[in-house]
Design a protein around this motif. Structure first.
Motif, PDB file in Angstrom:
ATOM      1  N   ALA A 235      41.291  23.513  12.371  1.00 12.54           N
ATOM      2  CA  ALA A 235      42.274  23.650  10.830  1.00 12.54           C
ATOM      3  C   ALA A 235      42.014  24.699  10.045  1.00 12.54           C
ATOM      4  N   VAL A 236      42.894  25.257  10.221  1.00 13.11           N
ATOM      5  CA  VAL A 236      42.135  26.592   8.394  1.00 13.11           C
ATOM      6  C   VAL A 236      42.937  26.487   7.026  1.00 13.11           C
ATOM      7  N   PRO A 237      42.450  25.793   6.477  1.00 12.04           N
ATOM      8  CA  PRO A 237      43.616  25.306   5.293  1.00 12.04           C
ATOM      9  C   PRO A 237      43.235  26.536   4.312  1.00 12.04           C
ATOM     10  N   GLN A 238      44.796  26.824   4.101  1.00 11.55           N
ATOM     11  CA  GLN A 238      44.911  28.243   3.113  1.00 11.55           C
ATOM     12  C   GLN A 238      45.096  27.777   1.751  1.00 11.55           C
ATOM     13  N   THR A 239      43.997  27.690   1.120  1.00 15.00           N
ATOM     14  CA  THR A 239      43.566  27.334   0.142  1.00 15.00           C
ATOM     15  C   THR A 239      43.151  28.495  -0.851  1.00 15.00           C
ATOM     16  N   GLY A 240      43.169  29.516  -0.805  1.00 14.07           N
ATOM     17  CA  GLY A 240      42.559  30.736  -1.478  1.00 14.07           C
ATOM     18  C   GLY A 240      42.983  31.217  -2.643  1.00 14.07           C
ATOM     19  N   LEU A 241      44.375  30.358  -3.282  1.00 16.20           N
ATOM     20  CA  LEU A 241      44.604  30.192  -4.879  1.00 16.20           C
ATOM     21  C   LEU A 241      44.001  29.616  -4.981  1.00 16.20           C
ATOM     22  N   LEU A 242      43.258  28.179  -4.812  1.00 17.64           N
ATOM     23  CA  LEU A 242      42.724  27.315  -5.163  1.00 17.64           C
ATOM     24  C   LEU A 242      41.294  27.675  -5.221  1.00 17.64           C
ATOM     25  N   GLN A 243      40.198  28.478  -5.072  1.00 18.21           N
ATOM     26  CA  GLN A 243      39.207  28.792  -4.785  1.00 18.21           C
ATOM     27  C   GLN A 243      39.530  29.960  -5.243  1.00 18.21           C
ATOM     28  N   LYS A 244      40.345  31.124  -5.740  1.00 21.20           N
ATOM     29  CA  LYS A 244      40.892  31.789  -7.239  1.00 21.20           C
ATOM     30  C   LYS A 244      40.306  31.252  -8.322  1.00 21.20           C
ATOM     31  N   LEU A 245      41.520  30.050  -7.915  1.00 21.12           N
ATOM     32  CA  LEU A 245      40.366  29.250  -9.474  1.00 21.12           C
ATOM     33  C   LEU A 245      39.628  28.953  -9.784  1.00 21.12           C
ATOM     34  N   GLY A 246      38.990  27.874  -8.321  1.00 22.20           N
ATOM     35  CA  GLY A 246      37.565  28.073  -8.828  1.00 22.20           C
ATOM     36  C   GLY A 246      37.717  26.496  -9.070  1.00 22.20           C
ATOM     37  N   ALA A 247      38.734  26.054  -7.945  1.00 23.05           N
ATOM     38  CA  ALA A 247      38.583  24.169  -8.309  1.00 23.05           C
ATOM     39  C   ALA A 247      37.725  23.788  -7.101  1.00 23.05           C
ATOM     40  N   ASP A 248      36.925  22.813  -7.267  1.00 22.93           N
ATOM     41  CA  ASP A 248      36.471  22.137  -6.532  1.00 22.93           C
ATOM     42  C   ASP A 248      36.759  21.821  -5.092  1.00 22.93           C
ATOM     43  N   PHE A 249      35.307  21.427  -4.421  1.00 23.27           N
ATOM     44  CA  PHE A 249      36.207  21.467  -2.676  1.00 23.27           C
ATOM     45  C   PHE A 249      34.941  20.433  -2.435  1.00 23.27           C
ATOM     46  N   GLN A 250      34.888  19.753  -1.300  1.00 24.80           N
ATOM     47  CA  GLN A 250      34.700  19.073  -0.349  1.00 24.80           C
ATOM     48  C   GLN A 250      34.895  18.883   1.195  1.00 24.80           C
ATOM     49  N   ASP A 251      33.524  18.589   2.076  1.00 21.40           N
ATOM     50  CA  ASP A 251      33.630  19.443   3.298  1.00 21.40           C
ATOM     51  C   ASP A 251      33.994  18.085   3.936  1.00 21.40           C
ATOM     52  N   THR A 252      34.458  18.641   4.954  1.00 20.70           N
ATOM     53  CA  THR A 252      35.428  17.401   6.232  1.00 20.70           C
ATOM     54  C   THR A 252      34.524  17.837   7.451  1.00 20.70           C
ATOM     55  N   PRO A 253      35.194  17.239   8.288  1.00 21.02           N
ATOM     56  CA  PRO A 253      35.289  16.981   9.588  1.00 21.02           C
ATOM     57  C   PRO A 253      35.911  18.181  10.186  1.00 21.02           C
ATOM     58  N   PHE A 254      37.145  18.200   9.381  1.00 19.84           N
ATOM     59  CA  PHE A 254      38.643  19.739   9.591  1.00 19.84           C
ATOM     60  C   PHE A 254      38.002  20.174   8.584  1.00 19.84           C
ATOM     61  N   GLY A 255      37.366  20.670   7.917  1.00 14.18           N
ATOM     62  CA  GLY A 255      37.320  21.506   7.223  1.00 14.18           C
ATOM     63  C   GLY A 255      36.879  21.319   5.568  1.00 14.18           C
ATOM     64  N   ALA A 256      36.942  22.469   5.050  1.00 17.98           N
ATOM     65  CA  ALA A 256      36.698  22.304   2.726  1.00 17.98           C
ATOM     66  C   ALA A 256      38.266  22.004   2.792  1.00 17.98           C
ATOM     67  N   TYR A 257      38.233  20.305   1.671  1.00 20.88           N
ATOM     68  CA  TYR A 257      39.210  20.474   1.220  1.00 20.88           C
ATOM     69  C   TYR A 257      39.044  20.628  -0.257  1.00 20.88           C
ATOM     70  N   PRO A 258      39.756  20.930  -1.074  1.00 15.60           N
ATOM     71  CA  PRO A 258      40.156  20.139  -2.552  1.00 15.60           C
ATOM     72  C   PRO A 258      39.539  19.090  -3.126  1.00 15.60           C
ATOM     73  N   VAL A 259      39.299  18.523  -3.970  1.00 16.15           N
ATOM     74  CA  VAL A 259      38.478  17.669  -4.672  1.00 16.15           C
ATOM     75  C   VAL A 259      39.982  16.889  -5.020  1.00 16.15           C
ATOM     76  N   VAL A 260      40.763  16.431  -4.978  1.00 17.05           N
ATOM     77  CA  VAL A 260      41.774  15.815  -5.984  1.00 17.05           C
ATOM     78  C   VAL A 260      41.565  14.551  -6.703  1.00 17.05           C
ATOM     79  N   ASP A 261      42.751  14.042  -7.363  1.00 17.46           N
ATOM     80  CA  ASP A 261      42.624  12.699  -7.781  1.00 17.46           C
ATOM     81  C   ASP A 261      44.369  12.241  -6.843  1.00 17.46           C
ATOM     82  N   PRO A 262      44.366  10.802  -7.498  1.00 13.40           N
ATOM     83  CA  PRO A 262      45.292  10.003  -6.235  1.00 13.40           C
ATOM     84  C   PRO A 262      46.741  10.306  -6.151  1.00 13.40           C
ATOM     85  N   THR A 263      46.654  11.367  -7.368  1.00 14.51           N
ATOM     86  CA  THR A 263      48.512  11.892  -7.281  1.00 14.51           C
ATOM     87  C   THR A 263      48.269  14.040  -6.985  1.00 14.51           C
ATOM     88  N   GLY A 264      47.628  13.915  -6.653  1.00 10.34           N
ATOM     89  CA  GLY A 264      46.692  15.499  -6.075  1.00 10.34           C
ATOM     90  C   GLY A 264      46.379  16.445  -7.041  1.00 10.34           C
TER      91      GLY A 264
END
Length: 313
Positions: A235-264
């Motif tokens: 899996a290759v997350p398409q999260t380039g826009l979030l990276q540009k905005l400086g969002a926090d990410f967390q590593d998972t067995p399936f790639g790095a995904y943004p840290v989100v609250d229960p609403t996203g």
């Protein structure tokens, strides 16, 4: 030089899949001025049908998305076929599109999904979505009781081999580039209990005859007759826009995904992630629910922000 006009919206939704359209539907019904930017590259495009979505089981992904686009249009939500290539923030967000157009938004939903990178084995890409599959919940019923193969991509593929044994008692686990020593004692015990046959050795190709999968050929020339192959794409997350905005990410067995609250909501105020942009395991029904949740919270946040701005302090 003529200055380009930048249109303003209350919310821009980047991604026109189940998550993005669901968020847009909620926002449109809440009378918000919203825009969906859709590059037209849904992850499930290779699949003829989608399953497990209550009341939409068996519907084609293309038909599902077409219905969603019609629904958001009823509420005045705009949709543009374009790609968001950059985003900046100066209070509000400015999203640059591949066409050269720029749009501004008070809030942003990133529902750009992920891209599947398939194992580099001849036949896998050609048959993906047909008789090469990745999700037993999506396709297991349709291929039940056939001869399954599972092409390992990592030691985690053991889990996939065990899961698909729920749909067939004839399962062969091809280790491919995974060493047998990488499997734990618990892995081997469970595989044996499930009746899964473990085959070491690299897979050279899938055997295709008369437009159907008939076997798996190993590098040593041995062919194992199989009718269906499951494999786990990278899996290759398409999260380039979030990276540009400086969002926090967390590593998972399936790639790095943004840290989100229960609403996203991401770590960037005013930016939500939904669908596969926030996690690998979001099926269509989960993605739609996540988009709905994000849309509802965004509307409430905008309402309170406007009321607070109108209240004398």
């Amino acid at each position: 030089m003529t200055e380009k006009h930048t249109e303003s919206y209350e919310v821009v939704v980047v991604g026109g899949g189940a998550a993005g359209l669901s968020a847009a539907l909620v926002l449109g019904r809440a009378r918000r001025r919203a825009l969906v930017v859709d590059a037209g590259e849904p992850r499930n495009a290779p699949a003829a049908h989608m399953q497990g979505y209550l009341s939409r089981d068996g519907m084609s992904p293309a038909e599902f998305l077409a219905a969603g686009r019609e629904e958001i249009a009823r509420y005045g939500v705009e949709l543009v076929r374009d790609r968001a290539v950059d985003v900046t923030r100066d209070g509000d967000f400015t999203v640059a599109l591949a066409s050269g157009r720029s749009v501004r938004a008070r809030r942003l939903v990133v529902a750009t999904g992920l891209r599947d990178e398939l194992p580099d084995v001849p036949g896998v890409a050609e048959r993906f979505g047909n008789d090469v599959l990745h999700c037993p919940y999506c396709h297991g019923w349709e291929v039940r009781d056939q001869a399954f193969g599972v092409l390992a991509t990592t030691p985690l593929s053991v889990h996939q081999a065990l899961m698909v044994s729920q749909w067939s008692k004839d399962v062969t686990f091809f280790l491919h580039e995974v060493a047998e020593s990488d499997l734990s004692d618990d892995d081997l015990r469970r595989l044996a209990a499930a009746g899964v046959k473990v085959v070491p050795g690299s897979v050279a190709e899938l055997v295709i005859e008369r437009d159907r999968l008939t076997g798996v050929r190993l590098a040593d020339g041995t062919v194992h007759a199989r009718e269906v192959v499951f494999t786990a794409p990278r899996a290759v997350p398409q999260t380039g826009l979030l990276q540009k905005l400086g969002a926090d990410f967390q590593d998972t067995p399936f790639g790095a995904y943004p840290v989100v609250d229960p609403t996203g909501l991401t770590s960037v105020p005013g930016v939500w992630a939904a669908g596969n942009a926030m996690g690998y395991a979001e099926q269509v029904i989960n993605a739609a629910a996540g988009g709905y949740r994000a849309g509802a919270f965004i509307n409430g946040e905008l309402l309170m922000a406007d009321l607070d701005a109108a209240t004398p302090h």
